[in-house]
Design an enzyme around this catalytic site. Sequence first.
Site, mmCIF file in Angstrom:
data_model
loop_
_atom_site.group_PDB
_atom_site.id
_atom_site.type_symbol
_atom_site.label_atom_id
_atom_site.label_comp_id
_atom_site.label_asym_id
_atom_site.label_seq_id
_atom_site.Cartn_x
_atom_site.Cartn_y
_atom_site.Cartn_z
ATOM 1 N N PHE A 225 0.797 -1.231 0.000
ATOM 2 C CA PHE A 225 0.000 0.000 0.000
ATOM 3 C C PHE A 225 0.827 1.278 0.000
ATOM 4 O O PHE A 225 0.405 2.304 0.532
ATOM 5 C CB PHE A 225 -1.007 -0.020 1.171
ATOM 6 C CG PHE A 225 -1.910 -1.216 1.142
ATOM 7 C CD1 PHE A 225 -2.881 -1.332 0.160
ATOM 8 C CD2 PHE A 225 -1.772 -2.249 2.058
ATOM 9 C CE1 PHE A 225 -3.704 -2.459 0.085
ATOM 10 C CE2 PHE A 225 -2.582 -3.380 1.994
ATOM 11 C CZ PHE A 225 -3.552 -3.480 1.008
ATOM 12 N N GLU A 229 7.328 1.266 -0.658
ATOM 13 C CA GLU A 229 7.914 1.892 -1.853
ATOM 14 C C GLU A 229 9.342 2.345 -1.558
ATOM 15 O O GLU A 229 10.232 2.175 -2.373
ATOM 16 C CB GLU A 229 7.053 3.075 -2.334
ATOM 17 C CG GLU A 229 7.564 3.642 -3.659
ATOM 18 C CD GLU A 229 6.655 4.683 -4.304
ATOM 19 O OE1 GLU A 229 5.446 4.709 -4.013
ATOM 20 O OE2 GLU A 229 7.166 5.491 -5.093
ATOM 21 N N ARG A 307 1.705 15.620 -6.018
ATOM 22 C CA ARG A 307 0.465 14.965 -6.444
ATOM 23 C C ARG A 307 -0.741 15.564 -5.710
ATOM 24 O O ARG A 307 -1.815 15.706 -6.295
ATOM 25 C CB ARG A 307 0.538 13.452 -6.246
ATOM 26 C CG ARG A 307 -0.643 12.703 -6.857
ATOM 27 C CD ARG A 307 -0.457 11.193 -6.841
ATOM 28 N NE ARG A 307 0.340 10.706 -7.947
ATOM 29 C CZ ARG A 307 -0.149 10.391 -9.159
ATOM 30 N NH1 ARG A 307 -1.441 10.502 -9.407
ATOM 31 N NH2 ARG A 307 0.645 9.953 -10.104
ATOM 32 N N ALA A 508 2.078 4.191 -8.184
ATOM 33 C CA ALA A 508 1.330 5.106 -9.036
ATOM 34 C C ALA A 508 0.277 4.364 -9.872
ATOM 35 O O ALA A 508 -0.131 4.848 -10.929
ATOM 36 C CB ALA A 508 2.285 5.906 -9.937
ATOM 37 N N GLU A 722 -5.347 2.674 -7.279
ATOM 38 C CA GLU A 722 -5.466 3.737 -6.279
ATOM 39 C C GLU A 722 -6.775 4.546 -6.362
ATOM 40 O O GLU A 722 -7.340 4.894 -5.331
ATOM 41 C CB GLU A 722 -4.286 4.710 -6.391
ATOM 42 C CG GLU A 722 -2.960 4.137 -5.935
ATOM 43 C CD GLU A 722 -1.812 5.046 -6.345
ATOM 44 O OE1 GLU A 722 -1.537 5.150 -7.548
ATOM 45 O OE2 GLU A 722 -1.212 5.669 -5.459
HETATM 46 N N1 MTE Z 1 -3.802 -4.015 -3.383
HETATM 47 C C1 MTE Z 1 -3.388 -4.947 -2.510
HETATM 48 N N2 MTE Z 1 -4.125 -6.060 -2.352
HETATM 49 N N3 MTE Z 1 -2.249 -4.778 -1.763
HETATM 50 C C2 MTE Z 1 -1.486 -3.639 -1.884
HETATM 51 O O1 MTE Z 1 -0.468 -3.501 -1.212
HETATM 52 N N4 MTE Z 1 -1.215 -1.447 -2.984
HETATM 53 C C3 MTE Z 1 -1.878 -0.340 -3.687
HETATM 54 C C4 MTE Z 1 -2.686 -0.869 -4.852
HETATM 55 N N5 MTE Z 1 -3.513 -1.972 -4.457
HETATM 56 C C5 MTE Z 1 -1.918 -2.612 -2.807
HETATM 57 C C6 MTE Z 1 -3.090 -2.876 -3.561
HETATM 58 C C7 MTE Z 1 -0.975 0.695 -4.185
HETATM 59 S S1 MTE Z 1 -0.465 1.908 -3.142
HETATM 60 C C8 MTE Z 1 -0.586 0.747 -5.503
HETATM 61 S S2 MTE Z 1 0.350 2.014 -6.107
HETATM 62 C C9 MTE Z 1 -0.991 -0.298 -6.467
HETATM 63 O O2 MTE Z 1 -1.771 -1.312 -5.853
HETATM 64 C C10 MTE Z 1 0.222 -0.908 -7.124
HETATM 65 O O3 MTE Z 1 -0.101 -1.906 -8.011
HETATM 66 P P1 MTE Z 1 -0.351 -1.698 -9.588
HETATM 67 O O4 MTE Z 1 0.423 -0.529 -10.042
HETATM 68 O O5 MTE Z 1 0.124 -2.981 -10.164
HETATM 69 O O6 MTE Z 1 -1.809 -1.518 -9.742
HETATM 70 N N1 HPA Z 2 3.139 7.900 -7.349
HETATM 71 C C1 HPA Z 2 3.679 6.929 -6.603
HETATM 72 N N2 HPA Z 2 4.951 6.841 -6.338
HETATM 73 C C2 HPA Z 2 5.762 7.784 -6.828
HETATM 74 C C3 HPA Z 2 5.267 8.836 -7.612
HETATM 75 C C4 HPA Z 2 3.887 8.894 -7.894
HETATM 76 O O1 HPA Z 2 3.374 9.799 -8.587
HETATM 77 N N3 HPA Z 2 6.312 9.620 -7.939
HETATM 78 C C5 HPA Z 2 7.395 9.054 -7.361
HETATM 79 N N4 HPA Z 2 7.072 7.946 -6.696
HETATM 80 MO MO1 MOS Z 3 1.260 3.320 -4.337
HETATM 81 S S1 MOS Z 3 1.081 4.789 -2.901
HETATM 82 O O1 MOS Z 3 1.787 4.488 -5.542
HETATM 83 O O2 MOS Z 3 2.662 2.559 -3.792
#
Ligand code: MTE
Ligand code: HPA
Ligand code: MOS
Length: 773
Positions: A225, A229, A307, A508, A722
Amino acid sequence: MKDIEHESGVYHVTGEARYIDDLLVNERLLYGRVLYSKVSHGKIIACNIDAANELPGVKAILTHKDIPGPNQMGPVIHDELVLAKDRVTFIGQAIFLIAADSEEIAIEAEKLIEIKYKELPSILSIKDAIKKGKLIQPARKIETGDVDNSFSKAENIIEGELEIGGQEQWYLETQIALAMPGEGKELLVYSSTQHPSETQALIAEVMNLPKMEVEVQIRRMGGAFGGKETQANHVAIWACLLSKATGCPVKVRLFRDDDQIMTGKRHRFLMQYKAAFDKRGIIDAIHVVQHTDAGAATDLSMAILERAMMHADNAYYIPNMCIVGKAWFTNLPSNTAFRGFGGPQGMACMEQIIDRIGRMLKKDPADIRKINFYQNKKRNRTPYGQKVENNRLEPIFKTLLKTSEYKKRRTEINSFNANNEFFKKGMAFTPVKFGISFTTSFLNQAGALVHIYKDGTVLVNHGGTEMGQGLHTKIRQISAMELGIEIKNVKVNATTTAKVPNTSATAASAGTDLNGMAVKNATDKLKDRIGKRACEAFNEKLPKNGKRTKATDIRFANNTVYDLAHPKRKTAFHNAVLDAYFNQISLSATGYYKTPDIHFDRDKGKGKPYYYFAFGMAVTEILLDTLTGHFTNVRTDILHDVGDSLNLRLDIGQIEGGYIQGMGWCTTEELKWDDKGNLLNHSPDTYKIPNIQDIPKDFRVAVLKGYPNAEKTIRRSKAVAEPPLMLAFSCWLAIKDAISAVHEHQIEPMYSLPATNEVILLSIDDLKKRISL
Ligand code: MTE
Ligand code: HPA
Ligand code: MOS
């Protein structure tokens, strides 16, 4: 150069060379533990580790002096120590690392370490930081139109402050890493990280190693979540330090309470806003100052603030807008990424403004929203200069208004409220527009490495990480669809820096967009090679007077490779693969993708930072017990835009999960610190995340059909992970609507985010006092 020594000669003679029989022999796993500061700001005036060192089973105790490279783990700005030196700046800051034979021994050792601090004054709130003028980085500004001019002739002006709380990521798997020393300088690190390449890079720096010696691997995280990162780097680095010092594999796993105390959270914000609008409710100008609590290091705060600033408009066209962003230093753990990455905070303030305008003009806020939405031909430029294209606000609003029976239920709610003194109902209809792409443009790139084996099965490596969102599942689907083979013949490998280098974080929401395209690029190359050979093979066996097969007519589908113009000329995929192998054609390809056509000029605050926008809307109805402040989510209707869905079950899962997680942030999840900077609620018994009882009693989630994403996207799908979090504003403002019903919507209630029971009760109490005045 010519006669350099044998690459492993030294290992051979010293006995360090690892043969199969040497692997995992005498490898004693040690347990790492992190001793952290118990004061929020202070000087370390004395410490004693002797007794701890003598404890049997303790293998190493490390301080900042034991770091081979720079004592620095800031991912963007180098302002974050690996281990504190003589000063600590927040509770939870690592000072000592302990490696021991068991977790119990490490805990015992920790108790034997004595540290004396001289406490110094600390900054623990945004307001205090503002008073002391301690910006962590220079302030930022995004501006369009002429705000002052608009205010000078405005029909109506509202002003106010909105406090927005932080949020603990609450991944089920706490931060963890396992470091294994290899031959020579090698380190193999299993890290629960969203960003293996950055974890690798920081380990390499701190350990004073070239990156080629460090491999970071992750099969999957137990949730992240955003919390992994950058801050997964910390435990990975600590595990490596202990592993190097002891020569043993070391696992560092944070206990839940320690994790919550030590790691950063969603940024809390203080918004100071002013809005000008006419009697219809059309907004002409907004001025907003976004103050945020960065914590004791910069981490991702500036990108998050950026953002937040770029989402201060949410779904509305504001011709004159000035957004000022300020990130403040505090003596708290450095706040970090959390689903939405500042977007939610920026948008919450906008939704509060719209809600206030509705109440002030005695109009339904949903109608105020509608007349302020971004339009298609005009009124479509954001404050940062990007045009809102492929706008889906209108179809979503229209459909959801109907399917949620919004107007009818509004009338029913009004009559319910007229007939009930202690129970009040509330409802809100809120939109989301969320920009997809990293705003740091160069991060929008991804790589892949696809292998096809001789039996026709496929192993896909890509740079993205799996945290529960289903990325690997979608990548597997994309690979199978592109190659025209069955999904059972495709496997996605664990993510490793050794296979795909220099990747960006999986963040992102762009994981599938970026890595999906990189994988497609690799499969396109493979199809081209295998297809050309298949074409040759068809032509070698050309029927008498048969027309030659053209390479451009080769297609991959249903586990076969065939000629579109002569469909009888076909061969099974695995046979085509084997034939290519015998003809000495490489069956392995890298893939690469970068998002085209995006840019952003930070100094000017202008550009096209997002490749596209994701849209969605929600209607939530709640029932509020005005005597206890307890609310029940009676019904939530969501209509969300995912383009052409790659996997509807996963997308619905992300929409539901995002909404519920957002609801937690908006309602029950409140972070509390005492006046020394101790986090008071660092476990699930005091920090209230949503559970099964909190989900809407009637939960209706649908995706917008018939609106594919832009052409050059992976199978015209949209990022989904997100944006749905912010649909929870419908719950937050439904509660406010119910509070406001206590006095027939005549007075603007006090409000903040989260709307805890306490906030709700105090607001009702305040309303009642103001009525009686
Ligand atoms: N969904 C689950 N089940 N677990 C997670 O940790 N992280 C969220 C979202 N959904 C998360 C989640 C966050 S902060 C992001 S940025 C995106 O998943 C990242 O995955 P994606 O870019 O492949 O969609
Ligand atoms: N989203 C998520 N993570 C990031 C971003 C963003 O826009 N920029 C740098 N790290
Ligand atoms: Mo999601 S807050 O961009 O890891």
